[in-house]
Structure formats: C-alpha cells, structure tokens
Motif scaffolding. Structure first.
Motif, PDB file in Angstrom:
ATOM      1  N   ALA A  27       0.834  -1.201   0.000  1.00  0.00           N
ATOM      2  CA  ALA A  27       0.000   0.000   0.000  1.00  0.00           C
ATOM      3  C   ALA A  27       0.869   1.251   0.000  1.00  0.00           C
ATOM      4  CB  ALA A  27      -0.926  -0.003   1.214  1.00  0.00           C
ATOM      5  N   TYR A  28       1.937   1.218   0.781  1.00  0.00           N
ATOM      6  CA  TYR A  28       2.876   2.344   0.825  1.00  0.00           C
ATOM      7  C   TYR A  28       3.514   2.564  -0.543  1.00  0.00           C
ATOM      8  CZ  TYR A  28       7.206   4.873   1.960  1.00  0.00           C
ATOM      9  OH  TYR A  28       8.255   5.768   1.977  1.00  0.00           O
ATOM     10  N   LEU A  29       3.993   1.479  -1.148  1.00  0.00           N
ATOM     11  CA  LEU A  29       4.668   1.597  -2.433  1.00  0.00           C
ATOM     12  C   LEU A  29       3.703   2.032  -3.531  1.00  0.00           C
ATOM     13  CD1 LEU A  29       6.912  -1.605  -2.252  1.00  0.00           C
ATOM     14  CD2 LEU A  29       7.624   0.774  -1.932  1.00  0.00           C
ATOM     15  N   LEU A  30       2.467   1.545  -3.465  1.00  0.00           N
ATOM     16  CA  LEU A  30       1.474   1.912  -4.470  1.00  0.00           C
ATOM     17  C   LEU A  30       1.128   3.398  -4.372  1.00  0.00           C
ATOM     18  CD1 LEU A  30      -0.109   0.405  -6.692  1.00  0.00           C
ATOM     19  CD2 LEU A  30      -1.972   0.128  -5.060  1.00  0.00           C
ATOM     20  N   TYR A  39       2.963   5.608  -3.134  1.00  0.00           N
ATOM     21  CA  TYR A  39       4.211   6.303  -3.461  1.00  0.00           C
ATOM     22  C   TYR A  39       4.373   6.419  -4.974  1.00  0.00           C
ATOM     23  CZ  TYR A  39       9.312   7.220  -2.830  1.00  0.00           C
ATOM     24  OH  TYR A  39      10.576   7.740  -2.822  1.00  0.00           O
ATOM     25  N   ALA A  40       4.071   5.353  -5.686  1.00  0.00           N
ATOM     26  CA  ALA A  40       4.398   5.289  -7.117  1.00  0.00           C
ATOM     27  C   ALA A  40       3.435   6.089  -7.983  1.00  0.00           C
ATOM     28  CB  ALA A  40       4.406   3.831  -7.576  1.00  0.00           C
ATOM     29  N   VAL A  41       2.131   5.928  -7.772  1.00  0.00           N
ATOM     30  CA  VAL A  41       1.148   6.509  -8.695  1.00  0.00           C
ATOM     31  C   VAL A  41       1.235   8.033  -8.782  1.00  0.00           C
ATOM     32  CG1 VAL A  41      -1.306   6.790  -9.158  1.00  0.00           C
ATOM     33  CG2 VAL A  41      -0.404   4.538  -8.532  1.00  0.00           C
ATOM     34  N   PRO A  42       1.300   8.771  -7.665  1.00  0.00           N
ATOM     35  CA  PRO A  42       1.318  10.242  -7.783  1.00  0.00           C
ATOM     36  C   PRO A  42       2.629  10.801  -8.331  1.00  0.00           C
ATOM     37  CG  PRO A  42       0.552   9.542  -5.602  1.00  0.00           C
ATOM     38  CD  PRO A  42       1.172   8.359  -6.262  1.00  0.00           C
ATOM     39  N   LEU A  43       3.695  10.006  -8.385  1.00  0.00           N
ATOM     40  CA  LEU A  43       4.987  10.531  -8.824  1.00  0.00           C
ATOM     41  C   LEU A  43       4.912  11.153 -10.215  1.00  0.00           C
ATOM     42  CD1 LEU A  43       7.466   7.788  -7.557  1.00  0.00           C
ATOM     43  CD2 LEU A  43       7.472  10.192  -6.897  1.00  0.00           C
ATOM     44  N   LEU A  44       3.982  10.656 -11.040  1.00  0.00           N
ATOM     45  CA  LEU A  44       3.881  11.184 -12.389  1.00  0.00           C
ATOM     46  C   LEU A  44       3.419  12.640 -12.398  1.00  0.00           C
ATOM     47  CD1 LEU A  44       2.254   8.082 -14.085  1.00  0.00           C
ATOM     48  CD2 LEU A  44       4.597   8.891 -14.380  1.00  0.00           C
ATOM     49  N   ILE A  45       2.776  13.080 -11.324  1.00  0.00           N
ATOM     50  CA  ILE A  45       2.301  14.465 -11.276  1.00  0.00           C
ATOM     51  C   ILE A  45       3.019  15.302 -10.223  1.00  0.00           C
ATOM     52  CG2 ILE A  45       0.430  14.287  -9.588  1.00  0.00           C
ATOM     53  CD1 ILE A  45      -1.301  15.829 -11.673  1.00  0.00           C
ATOM     54  N   ASP A  51      -2.689  16.549 -16.108  1.00  0.00           N
ATOM     55  CA  ASP A  51      -3.483  15.545 -16.809  1.00  0.00           C
ATOM     56  C   ASP A  51      -4.162  14.639 -15.781  1.00  0.00           C
ATOM     57  OD1 ASP A  51      -4.519  13.639 -18.483  1.00  0.00           O
ATOM     58  OD2 ASP A  51      -2.580  12.700 -18.929  1.00  0.00           O
ATOM     59  N   TRP A  52      -5.313  15.090 -15.269  1.00  0.00           N
ATOM     60  CA  TRP A  52      -5.982  14.326 -14.223  1.00  0.00           C
ATOM     61  C   TRP A  52      -6.546  13.007 -14.742  1.00  0.00           C
ATOM     62  CZ3 TRP A  52      -4.469  15.759  -9.766  1.00  0.00           C
ATOM     63  CH2 TRP A  52      -4.206  17.108  -9.484  1.00  0.00           C
ATOM     64  N   LEU A  53      -6.968  12.961 -16.002  1.00  0.00           N
ATOM     65  CA  LEU A  53      -7.433  11.696 -16.571  1.00  0.00           C
ATOM     66  C   LEU A  53      -6.294  10.687 -16.590  1.00  0.00           C
ATOM     67  CD1 LEU A  53      -9.507   9.914 -17.973  1.00  0.00           C
ATOM     68  CD2 LEU A  53      -8.894  11.016 -20.153  1.00  0.00           C
ATOM     69  N   GLY A  54      -5.108  11.154 -16.944  1.00  0.00           N
ATOM     70  CA  GLY A  54      -3.944  10.266 -16.934  1.00  0.00           C
ATOM     71  C   GLY A  54      -3.643   9.743 -15.545  1.00  0.00           C
ATOM     72  N   VAL A  55      -3.771  10.596 -14.531  1.00  0.00           N
ATOM     73  CA  VAL A  55      -3.549  10.156 -13.153  1.00  0.00           C
ATOM     74  C   VAL A  55      -4.526   9.044 -12.792  1.00  0.00           C
ATOM     75  CG1 VAL A  55      -3.672  10.846 -10.717  1.00  0.00           C
ATOM     76  CG2 VAL A  55      -2.630  12.372 -12.403  1.00  0.00           C
ATOM     77  N   GLY A  56      -5.812   9.239 -13.133  1.00  0.00           N
ATOM     78  CA  GLY A  56      -6.816   8.226 -12.824  1.00  0.00           C
ATOM     79  C   GLY A  56      -6.560   6.917 -13.533  1.00  0.00           C
ATOM     80  N   LEU A  57      -6.235   6.983 -14.832  1.00  0.00           N
ATOM     81  CA  LEU A  57      -5.970   5.761 -15.593  1.00  0.00           C
ATOM     82  C   LEU A  57      -4.762   5.008 -15.050  1.00  0.00           C
ATOM     83  CD1 LEU A  57      -6.574   7.057 -19.238  1.00  0.00           C
ATOM     84  CD2 LEU A  57      -7.992   5.422 -17.983  1.00  0.00           C
ATOM     85  N   SER A  58      -3.683   5.737 -14.734  1.00  0.00           N
ATOM     86  CA  SER A  58      -2.480   5.069 -14.230  1.00  0.00           C
ATOM     87  C   SER A  58      -2.729   4.450 -12.863  1.00  0.00           C
ATOM     88  CB  SER A  58      -1.311   6.060 -14.164  1.00  0.00           C
ATOM     89  OG  SER A  58      -1.585   7.118 -13.268  1.00  0.00           O
ATOM     90  N   ALA A  59      -3.500   5.130 -12.001  1.00  0.00           N
ATOM     91  CA  ALA A  59      -3.789   4.594 -10.673  1.00  0.00           C
ATOM     92  C   ALA A  59      -4.622   3.319 -10.761  1.00  0.00           C
ATOM     93  CB  ALA A  59      -4.517   5.651  -9.837  1.00  0.00           C
ATOM     94  N   THR A  78       8.809   5.163 -12.373  1.00  0.00           N
ATOM     95  CA  THR A  78       9.226   3.871 -12.918  1.00  0.00           C
ATOM     96  C   THR A  78       9.930   3.041 -11.847  1.00  0.00           C
ATOM     97  OG1 THR A  78       9.518   4.895 -15.090  1.00  0.00           O
ATOM     98  CG2 THR A  78      10.552   2.756 -14.738  1.00  0.00           C
ATOM     99  N   ARG A  79      10.795   3.711 -11.081  1.00  0.00           N
ATOM    100  CA  ARG A  79      11.503   3.011 -10.002  1.00  0.00           C
ATOM    101  C   ARG A  79      10.520   2.434  -8.995  1.00  0.00           C
ATOM    102  NH1 ARG A  79      12.999   4.738  -5.122  1.00  0.00           N
ATOM    103  NH2 ARG A  79      12.524   6.917  -5.598  1.00  0.00           N
ATOM    104  N   GLN A  80       9.521   3.227  -8.613  1.00  0.00           N
ATOM    105  CA  GLN A  80       8.566   2.756  -7.630  1.00  0.00           C
ATOM    106  C   GLN A  80       7.594   1.715  -8.183  1.00  0.00           C
ATOM    107  OE1 GLN A  80      10.354   3.789  -4.784  1.00  0.00           O
ATOM    108  NE2 GLN A  80       8.290   3.243  -4.163  1.00  0.00           N
ATOM    109  N   VAL A  81       7.291   1.797  -9.482  1.00  0.00           N
ATOM    110  CA  VAL A  81       6.479   0.753 -10.101  1.00  0.00           C
ATOM    111  C   VAL A  81       7.195  -0.589  -9.955  1.00  0.00           C
ATOM    112  CG1 VAL A  81       5.672  -0.164 -12.316  1.00  0.00           C
ATOM    113  CG2 VAL A  81       5.201   2.210 -11.707  1.00  0.00           C
ATOM    114  N   GLY A  82       8.500  -0.576 -10.175  1.00  0.00           N
ATOM    115  CA  GLY A  82       9.274  -1.803  -9.986  1.00  0.00           C
ATOM    116  C   GLY A  82       9.176  -2.313  -8.569  1.00  0.00           C
ATOM    117  N   ALA A  83       9.243  -1.394  -7.582  1.00  0.00           N
ATOM    118  CA  ALA A  83       9.151  -1.805  -6.188  1.00  0.00           C
ATOM    119  C   ALA A  83       7.779  -2.382  -5.864  1.00  0.00           C
ATOM    120  CB  ALA A  83       9.451  -0.607  -5.279  1.00  0.00           C
ATOM    121  N   VAL A  84       6.721  -1.742  -6.369  1.00  0.00           N
ATOM    122  CA  VAL A  84       5.355  -2.241  -6.131  1.00  0.00           C
ATOM    123  C   VAL A  84       5.189  -3.635  -6.714  1.00  0.00           C
ATOM    124  CG1 VAL A  84       2.929  -1.887  -6.663  1.00  0.00           C
ATOM    125  CG2 VAL A  84       4.350   0.058  -6.036  1.00  0.00           C
ATOM    126  N   LEU A  85       5.628  -3.811  -7.958  1.00  0.00           N
ATOM    127  CA  LEU A  85       5.502  -5.124  -8.590  1.00  0.00           C
ATOM    128  C   LEU A  85       6.373  -6.157  -7.890  1.00  0.00           C
ATOM    129  CD1 LEU A  85       5.416  -4.108 -12.369  1.00  0.00           C
ATOM    130  CD2 LEU A  85       3.502  -4.723 -10.884  1.00  0.00           C
TER     131      LEU A  85
END
Length: 495
Positions: A62-65, A67-73, A205-213, A412-419
């Motif tokens: 949950a922490y990593l997730l 952490y990762a999703v908002p990094l794009l914005i 790009d709020w739509l992009g944030v929602g789609l990526s999350a 990208t780094r945090q996506v790797g950690a989440v996965l």
C-alpha cells in the motif's frame, strides 16, 4: 514560459548547491528506509495485529502503491510551485502519517496510514532529483547523483537492519515513531538551505492520473492476491486473470492517451526519444523490483527457520549496506567518465549472482559467514547501479522538464518496487503451498518463528530459497536491458 512568485524572482541559488542537496537527502533517506524497514518487522506486526503474511505484506504494498502513482504528477508540481515548497509539504504529510502508523492498533488502519505516508513520499522524491538537475552543471552532476544513488542504495538496505534493532529494543511501532524527530530536523534544514528556484507554468493531466492509478492497482492486487484465490475466481464474475487483464488494458489506454494529449501529457513520451533515458527507466525498475522483493523471503527464513531475532536478522544485511556505502563514491567518480553499459553490467551481474548464491545458502544449517559474503557481493553490485542509472537518465534532460523527467524516472523506479512486493508475496505463497501446505495462507498460527516445528525447517527453507530466485531473475533482465545503452557524447563527460 514561466510564472514565478515574488520570492522566486528575487531568489538565487547558493554559490554551492551541496548544502541544499544534503538537507534534502535526510528526508529522501528516511522515505526510502520506510520502503524496506517493514520487511524485518513483518512477523512482529503479523503477530501483534493478528493477521496473516499475505495481508501484512499489504502494509508495504500500500505504501509503495501510494508512493508510485502520484509521482507522475508530483514532479510536475515541483516545476509549477517550486521544488522547495512541494518537498516541505510532502515531508510534513509523511511525518504526521508516521505518527499515525505508530499509534494504530489494527492492520487495516495501518495500511490506510501507510497510504498517506506513501503520498507524502511521492511529493518529496522528485524534488531531490529536480534540484540536482537544476542546480548542478552537467559535468559535475555525476558526483551529485552519486550521493543520490548512494542514499537510495544504502537506505533500501539499511531499512531491515535499523528495523531489526528497533523491533527488538522498543517494538514494531518504533520503526514509525523514529521518523517523527528525523522529519522535524529534515524540515528545518530544508527550510533554511534549499533555495527557491524558478517555476514553470504547467497543466495537469488528471485523466492520466486516474488511468495510471486504476491500472496499477488492478495489476498489483491481481498479482499479490492471485495465489490466495488459486489464480481463479475471487467473487462472482471477478477473477484474478480478469483483474490483471483489465489492468493491462487500462495501462494500454493510459499510454494511448499520453500519445494523444497535446498539452502537457502526464508522461512526456518525447523524453523517451533519448535512448539512455529509456534504458535507465527500464533498468531502475528491475533494481527496485529485486531490492524490494529479496528482503521478505530472507527475513522470514532467518526468523522462522534459524530462530534469529529481528536485530540478528537485520545485522546479516550490514555487509551489503557497508559495501554499497563504501563503493558508491568510488563508482560516482567514474559515472561521468565511463560508459554506463560497463558500470551497470558489473552491478547487475554481481547482484544477480549474489541472489543465486543466497538461494543456495538458505538451508537450516548454512554457516553465517557464507550469508555475510553473499550480502557483501549483493552490496557491491548495488553500488554500480543507483548512481550510474540516475546520472545517465538525467544527463540530457532540459531544465524545463527536470521535474517531469525526474517524476517519470522515480515513478518507474517505484512501479518496480510495487511489482516486486506483489510478485514476492505471490511467490512465497506459491512455494509454501507446494512445500509446506499447512503454512500457506496461515494466520497467526501459521509459519511464525515461534510456531514453526523443526520438521518444517527444510521445506520452509526450500520455499524461501525458490522465492529468492524471482528477484535474481529480475536482475538478469536488467543486465540484458543495459546492453542497449549508448555511450554519452564526449561533451557530457568530464574527460
């Protein structure tokens, strides 16, 4: 086109950018320690909050997730509002969330508090790389990135060591309590030492944030919970394959949307025209995947099979942290001069070999000295990864895209950690189901250190040793990826 506040227009960067970087490194170190510190406390949290291993791993996922999703914005926010302002906001959220984590009494509330912690961390991380990119000249940026890389590498390895000491001496709550004074000190130093930098107008790009999350959550939930539901039906028409497939489809829609949006996409695909930036992003994801994943099976084995305390288990990682810390400055001196393919190939090769040796060493009677040597080898490999990858990724970023570029890289780094967290949870559950069915999916009466009977030591060790091969394979993927690096232009190197 810029839009600067009055303080921005009158402020100038200090003669030396190093004090500001050191001030931000304190907070950066703290949030990265929190990415792995829970691994050594997993058995203690599981027993204290009366839950099972798969659920308690969500404390990290949950922490990593989050952490990762908002990094794009959040990287873009730093460009628009100023990295100092965004960094201090994130540090404040992270510190208060740490106190919340320490005071919670249920695993569900702990997971929620960790989500807020992750969001605070996501506000902070891109600002460190952005300040480096915007205050250090290209020819000396490698040394600054060496400090950033050493911090990232050592922090993710120190987490289990520090966590072990705190769990044994004071209790699992103190892995979160300790962040409060550190956060306060880091806030004061950053307030005084980090300069106000020029801001740039950005849209979001709020739509992009929602789609990526949505894509990230569906994929991570499907992978992590797959073994629990036998990779089949969860409820009604909802199944694990459906969730993972839906996540991939939403991810594809996200990428399509990023290619179509004309003004300020969340992920500026033009950044990936630089091959080295693309390769660095792919490679750092495998590093985070492996570093996050390797701690869980090792700590479970050390405490459940060998009966070592959290402190004793964490101390086994000291050679890894020490070697990484010692070697990182040495590697940093070569980062601006030596082709990144050469340096990172050493790192990935040594790290993968170390994890393969670790897998063979997880037996009920393996000598301690063998484990220490293996850890030192992994630490040696890590020293050749963090700084060279970060420096290569940011070397050609334009100043106006510093926040967006660092945000994408850290995402990208945090996506790797989440996965990695999700994949190792699935691997542990799968291997336990094969070798020790009575422990798989167990609750507080499962495979804990105090309840694992001697006859289960061998099958449990086999399960954990096979799980360790997952991060080892990820390092091998990284080794293949970095062969695509091109040598940077001579003008960007100090020689």
């Amino acid at each position: 086109m810029t839009a600067s506040s009055p303080s921005d227009t009158t402020s100038v960067a200090p003669a030396s950018p190093w004090p500001a970087l050191w001030a931000m490194v304190i907070g950066f170190f703290m949030i990265l320690v929190d990415s792995t510190i829970v691994s050594v406390a997993t058995p203690a949290i599981r027993d204290a909050l009366d839950t099972d291993y798969n659920t308690v791993i969500w404390v990290t996922s949950a922490y990593l997730l989050a952490y990762a999703v908002p990094l794009l914005i959040t990287g873009r926010l730093g460009d628009r509002l100023g990295p100092k302002r965004v960094y201090l906001t994130g540090l404040t959220i992270f510190t208060f969330a740490s106190l919340w984590c320490a005071l919670t009494t249920t695993v569900e509330m702990l997971i929620v508090a960790r989500i807020f912690q992750g969001f605070g961390a996501s506000l902070m991380t891109p600002q460190t790389m952005s300040v480096i990119t915007r205050t250090f000249p290209p020819q000396s940026r490698g040394r600054a990135m060496a400090l950033w890389g050493a911090t990232a590498g050592v922090a993710t390895l120190v987490g289990p060591v520090l966590g072990g000491v705190l769990v044994d001496v004071a209790g699992w709550e103190w892995i979160f309590f300790v962040n409060v004074p550190v956060g306060m000190i880091g806030f004061v130093l950053a307030w005084r030492l980090v300069p106000q930098l020029e801001t740039h107008t950005h849209t979001f790009d709020w739509l992009g944030v929602g789609l990526s999350a949505v894509a990230m959550f569906l994929i991570v939930f499907g992978i992590q919970e797959g073994e629990r539901y036998d990779w089949g039906t969860i409820s009604g028409v909802i199944s694990v394959p459906l969730l993972i497939g839906a996540g991939l489809v939403v991810g594809a829609v996200f990428l399509w949307w990023q290619s179509r949006i004309r003004r300020e996409p969340l992920v500026p695909l033009r950044l990936f025209r630089d091959r080295n930036y693309s390769v660095s992003n792919a490679a750092i994801s495998t590093v985070s995947f492996s570093v996050t994943a390797m701690s869980f099976p090792f700590m479970l084995w050390a405490q459940s099979v060998r009966g070592w305390s959290p402190t004793e288990s964490g101390m086994l990682l000291i050679p890894m942290a020490v070697v990484t810390g010692v070697m990182a400055p040495v590697v940093g001196r070569f980062t601006d001069r030596v082709a990144p393919r050469f340096l990172t190939s050493i790192g990935f090769g040594a790290s993968s070999a170390g994890l393969v040796l670790m897998s063979r060493s997880l037996t009920p009677d393996s000598p301690v000295w063998v484990l220490l040597v293996v850890m030192a080898l992994i630490g040696f490999g890590n020293a050749f990864l963090w700084a060279p990858l970060a420096a290569t990724a940011t070397r050609n970023l334009p100043m106006s895209s510093a926040g967006a570029g660092s945000g994408v890289y850290n995402a990208t780094r945090q996506v790797g950690a989440v996965l990695g967290s999700a994949a190792i949870a699935a691997a542990i559950e799968s291997r336990l189901a094969t070798h020790l069915p009575q422990a798989a999916g167990a609750g507080s009466e499962g495979a804990g250190a105090a309840t694992l009977p001697p006859e289960a030591y061998e099958p449990f060790s086999t399960a954990m040793s096979e799980a360790v091969l997952v991060p080892a394979a990820a390092f091998l993927v990284g080794l293949l990826v970095v062969q695509l690096f091109t040598r940077p232009p001579a003008s960007s190197r100090s020689d």
